[in-house]
Design a protein around this motif. Structure first.
Motif, short mmCIF file in Angstrom:
data_model
loop_
_atom_site.label_atom_id
_atom_site.label_comp_id
_atom_site.label_asym_id
_atom_site.label_seq_id
_atom_site.Cartn_x
_atom_site.Cartn_y
_atom_site.Cartn_z
N GLN A 151 0.68 -1.14 0.12
CA GLN A 151 -0.16 0.01 0.06
C GLN A 151 0.92 1.27 0.10
N TYR A 152 0.44 2.35 -0.62
CA TYR A 152 1.26 3.25 -0.88
C TYR A 152 0.39 4.61 -0.83
N GLY A 153 -1.14 4.43 -0.67
CA GLY A 153 -1.81 5.69 -0.70
C GLY A 153 -3.19 5.16 -0.56
N THR A 154 -4.08 6.21 -0.19
CA THR A 154 -5.54 5.93 -0.36
C THR A 154 -6.34 6.93 -1.21
N ALA A 155 -7.40 6.82 -1.56
CA ALA A 155 -8.39 7.57 -2.49
C ALA A 155 -9.87 7.24 -2.22
N VAL A 156 -10.76 7.92 -2.79
CA VAL A 156 -12.19 7.64 -3.07
C VAL A 156 -12.37 7.49 -4.42
N TYR A 157 -12.92 6.28 -4.74
CA TYR A 157 -13.29 6.05 -6.10
C TYR A 157 -14.78 5.38 -6.26
N ARG A 158 -15.51 5.98 -7.01
CA ARG A 158 -17.21 5.86 -7.24
C ARG A 158 -17.66 5.58 -5.48
N GLU A 159 -17.24 6.94 -4.74
CA GLU A 159 -17.94 7.06 -3.41
C GLU A 159 -17.50 5.85 -2.40
N ALA A 160 -16.30 5.08 -2.87
CA ALA A 160 -15.91 4.20 -1.70
C ALA A 160 -14.49 4.42 -1.43
N HIS A 161 -14.14 4.18 -0.26
CA HIS A 161 -12.75 4.35 0.33
C HIS A 161 -11.97 3.14 -0.15
N VAL A 162 -10.83 3.40 -1.13
CA VAL A 162 -9.95 2.46 -1.67
C VAL A 162 -8.54 2.85 -1.13
N ALA A 163 -7.82 1.77 -1.14
CA ALA A 163 -6.52 1.66 -0.74
C ALA A 163 -5.58 1.54 -2.12
N LYS A 164 -4.71 2.33 -2.39
CA LYS A 164 -4.02 2.27 -3.34
C LYS A 164 -2.67 1.23 -3.08
N TYR A 165 -2.40 0.08 -4.10
CA TYR A 165 -1.07 -0.57 -4.07
C TYR A 165 -0.34 -0.30 -5.22
N GLU A 166 0.97 -0.78 -4.95
CA GLU A 166 1.95 -0.92 -6.22
C GLU A 166 2.76 -1.96 -6.02
N ARG A 167 3.21 -2.47 -7.12
CA ARG A 167 4.35 -3.82 -6.99
C ARG A 167 5.47 -3.17 -8.19
N SER A 168 6.48 -3.54 -7.69
CA SER A 168 7.47 -3.09 -8.96
C SER A 168 7.74 -4.11 -9.55
N GLY A 169 8.30 -4.00 -11.01
CA GLY A 169 8.81 -4.90 -11.87
C GLY A 169 10.05 -5.57 -11.55
N SER A 170 10.06 -6.74 -12.02
CA SER A 170 11.25 -7.31 -11.55
C SER A 170 11.95 -8.01 -12.91
#
Length: 170
Positions: A151-170
């Motif tokens: 997880q690296y952040g949060t947002a509101v998307y379509r009136e829902a609270h969501v967590a933003k995630y990332e994965r590095s390429g390898s």
């Protein structure tokens, strides 16, 4: 097409319209995912969007089937949904998974996503991938962690609270 011990993953075809429509109406699916097709017309548009990803980007969503029975159980993939969540999210391949409620708890999502990310890593080794998860969706949050997303952040998307995630390429 990708295969695992128990699953077959392939790009959607026109014959998958009923699968896309029915999956969107599964209560276990739309509990945490908003904006799913509510009509056959919207399911058709979704199916066309899937084909467009493959045509324009070289990656997209896969229909997932149990190998033993041939039963459609869900969808996994990477897409560019242009959600408007900012430059740290939009424009990156976004991981997505949705499975029919009857297939939950069997490890199918982990199996399918591991195969997908393995394939994508071979094709696009340096690509960073992202995903969003409803903050109340504990199962998907756990899966994201097992797949190497952080997880690296949060947002509101379509009136829902969501967590933003990332994965590095390898």
């Amino acid at each position: 097409m990708l295969s695992t011990e128990r699953l077959t993953l392939r790009p959607h075809s026109i014959e998958d319209l009923d699968h896309v429509f029915e999956l969107a109406h599964d209560p276990a699916v739309h509990e945490f995912i908003r904006g799913l097709p509510t009509s056959r017309e919207e399911a058709w548009h979704r199916l066309l969007r899937y084909a467009g990803h493959w045509s324009l980007l070289g990656y997209g969503m896969f229909a997932v089937f149990e190998r033993a029975s041939g039963t459609f159980i869900g969808e996994v993939g990477l897409a560019d949904f242009r959600r408007g969540l900012g430059p740290d999210f939009d424009g990156n391949p976004e991981a997505a998974w949705l499975f029919a409620g009857a297939s939950h708890g069997k490890g199918y999502a982990l199996e399918a996503m591991a195969a997908l990310l393995g394939w994508f890593g071979q094709e696009h080794a340096s690509a960073r991938t992202v995903c969003i998860i409803d903050v109340a969706n504990a199962a998907s949050t756990k899966l994201a962690g097992r797949l190497g997303f952080q997880q690296y952040g949060t947002a509101v998307y379509r009136e829902a609270h969501v967590a933003k995630y990332e994965r590095s390429g390898s």
